[in-house]
Scaffold this active site. Sequence first.
Site, mmCIF file in Angstrom:
data_model
loop_
_atom_site.group_PDB
_atom_site.id
_atom_site.type_symbol
_atom_site.label_atom_id
_atom_site.label_comp_id
_atom_site.label_asym_id
_atom_site.label_seq_id
_atom_site.Cartn_x
_atom_site.Cartn_y
_atom_site.Cartn_z
ATOM 1 N N GLN A 164 15.572 16.094 -2.494
ATOM 2 C CA GLN A 164 14.849 16.641 -3.646
ATOM 3 C C GLN A 164 13.327 16.459 -3.605
ATOM 4 O OE1 GLN A 164 16.443 16.110 -7.847
ATOM 5 N NE2 GLN A 164 14.648 14.826 -7.926
ATOM 6 N N GLU A 206 7.943 20.683 -9.711
ATOM 7 C CA GLU A 206 7.037 19.562 -9.935
ATOM 8 C C GLU A 206 5.706 19.729 -9.211
ATOM 9 O OE1 GLU A 206 9.140 15.713 -11.086
ATOM 10 O OE2 GLU A 206 9.961 16.197 -9.140
ATOM 11 N N ASP A 243 13.071 11.043 -2.421
ATOM 12 C CA ASP A 243 14.116 10.976 -3.442
ATOM 13 C C ASP A 243 15.224 11.904 -2.962
ATOM 14 O OD1 ASP A 243 15.810 10.952 -5.556
ATOM 15 O OD2 ASP A 243 14.388 11.702 -7.050
ATOM 16 N N GLU A 286 14.802 6.795 -2.803
ATOM 17 C CA GLU A 286 15.355 6.817 -4.156
ATOM 18 C C GLU A 286 16.697 7.541 -4.131
ATOM 19 O OE1 GLU A 286 12.605 8.376 -7.066
ATOM 20 O OE2 GLU A 286 14.236 9.178 -8.273
ATOM 21 N N ASP A 313 17.861 5.613 -9.469
ATOM 22 C CA ASP A 313 17.473 6.493 -10.588
ATOM 23 C C ASP A 313 18.754 6.860 -11.342
ATOM 24 O OD1 ASP A 313 16.718 8.583 -12.231
ATOM 25 O OD2 ASP A 313 16.058 9.919 -10.648
ATOM 26 N N LYS A 338 12.675 6.125 -16.645
ATOM 27 C CA LYS A 338 12.407 7.374 -17.357
ATOM 28 C C LYS A 338 12.825 7.153 -18.814
ATOM 29 C CE LYS A 338 13.759 10.472 -13.539
ATOM 30 N NZ LYS A 338 14.972 11.045 -12.918
ATOM 31 N N ARG A 367 9.704 13.510 -15.626
ATOM 32 C CA ARG A 367 10.876 14.349 -15.378
ATOM 33 C C ARG A 367 10.412 15.643 -14.733
ATOM 34 N NH1 ARG A 367 15.810 12.050 -17.190
ATOM 35 N NH2 ARG A 367 16.471 13.419 -15.500
ATOM 36 N N SER A 368 11.371 16.401 -14.215
ATOM 37 C CA SER A 368 10.983 17.665 -13.589
ATOM 38 C C SER A 368 10.561 18.705 -14.635
ATOM 39 C CB SER A 368 12.112 18.198 -12.713
ATOM 40 O OG SER A 368 13.333 18.190 -13.406
ATOM 41 N N LYS A 389 5.468 7.781 -10.539
ATOM 42 C CA LYS A 389 5.868 9.012 -9.836
ATOM 43 C C LYS A 389 5.845 10.146 -10.864
ATOM 44 C CE LYS A 389 10.167 10.977 -8.205
ATOM 45 N NZ LYS A 389 11.610 10.822 -8.219
HETATM 46 C C1 2PG Z 1 14.001 12.535 -10.333
HETATM 47 C C2 2PG Z 1 13.277 13.458 -11.295
HETATM 48 C C3 2PG Z 1 11.833 13.645 -10.946
HETATM 49 P P1 2PG Z 1 14.678 15.120 -12.729
HETATM 50 O O1 2PG Z 1 15.128 12.813 -9.915
HETATM 51 O O2 2PG Z 1 13.479 11.481 -9.990
HETATM 52 O O3 2PG Z 1 11.641 14.024 -9.608
HETATM 53 O O4 2PG Z 1 13.924 14.701 -11.392
HETATM 54 O O5 2PG Z 1 13.700 14.958 -13.847
HETATM 55 O O6 2PG Z 1 15.113 16.544 -12.506
HETATM 56 O O7 2PG Z 1 15.831 14.183 -12.866
HETATM 57 MG MG MG Z 2 15.284 10.782 -8.833
#
Ligand code: 2PG
Ligand code: MG
Length: 428
Positions: A164, A206, A243, A286, A313, A338, A367-368, A389
């Site tokens: 990702q 992102e 990640d 990650e 995560d 997050k 977040r994305s 990040k």
């Molecule tokens: C992640 C986030 C940010 P998402 O996986 O770390 O890159 O993505 O907000 O889509 O979970």
């Molecule tokens: Mg992640």
Amino acid sequence: MGEQIKQVQALQIYDSRGNPTVECTVRLANGVVGTGLVPAGASVGRHEALELRDGDPHRLMGKSVYNALDNIEKIIAPAIRNLDVLDQKHVDQTMIDLDGTENKAKLGANAILAVSMATASAAAATKRIPLYDYLGDGVNRLLPLPQVQIFGGGAHSAWRTDVQDFLIIPLAATTYTQALEMIYNVYHTTASWLKKNGNNYGVADEGGFWPAFENHHQVLQTMVKCIEQAGYRPGDEIAIALDIAASELYDGKVYRLKLENRTLTSSELIRELVQWCKDYPIISLEDPLADIDQLGWEALYVELGDQIQLIGDDLFTTNCKRIKQGVEQSLANAVLVKPNQIGTVSETLEAIRYTQQVGWLPVISARSGETEDSFIAHLAVATNSGQIKVGSFSRSERMAKWNELLRIERCLKDRAKFVGKKIFQGVC
Ligand code: 2PG
Ligand code: MG
């Protein structure tokens, strides 16, 4: 006694993907206001607190958040009216109790977090101090080392690659300002390289580039090349972080890498990742394995746990109980933080504190689907987390955070601390 909360208002706004999200404004008796804007993920962990969407197919494709707004104005507002805005824990606990579910499914974590963030921001405003100072009790001053996406993949780029996030960490930076200059040089060197090679130049969710690649080695080789072309020594001055977001690749039995048309067992994926870490200057992984692949995490930790940063995560979802289990089972050495995975500022702070107490590293993350709110920039400094990040180095919802940290750095002057790569000492 601080100022009392008098009015709580909610508004449906739109995030960086153009999807509806929640904004809350908290107004105090003295007229001071604070706002909180909630982001949204695409690769969402199964243990995250619930993001409440209306699910009405005839309105905004089911994504509207009018029920969350109602929950704020009709249920939460009367319950927190007249509470002391400086008592964040009490405000948050009141909402947790009102909701009464394990994952904030009744009122919605998006509703609760918006109020929680707005409360903190109103509290800082009424004390006439910056948010980082308020949340950090005036003592924390650590500017974070950035993790910045160069190439975006997975759920953020229509699966152009299976991994990702391909990120860089400017290890040799001695100040936050210098860290961003290093990032700038690599990001724009990559842009020129892509142009020269006739490759797709667009940016993913992102802000990272998303050209067509044949396999993951090609991405990693391109990153090394661009770091060098920008004038840095890969690994020494600028390292790579990935990640994998592996929960998205796992079907309960095997991992599917569509780009390379391969299917890997957990131990095959581990072998592959260990090899990548030997071949490329990777300092952080990650979600290298799926959140339900605990044996995989244990095995990977044995291989790499003392060499690189291993961040959970989806594995931890900013949830103290889950982090505690991870510590007991030695699954990782770092936690992605997050706020909307857990749903209140107080619980986010608790997760960060616990992570630090056990000697692991918190990495504050966007977040994305983001907004213009720069709350997490303040959160990173307030907690001395040492890493952040925020996606890539383009798109204003990302730059809002990078730029806010520049302002905080200037505001702190010589009181600002930056330890750069020393943050990893003693962990990996
Ligand atoms: C992640 C986030 C940010 P998402 O996986 O770390 O890159 O993505 O907000 O889509 O979970
Ligand atoms: Mg992640």
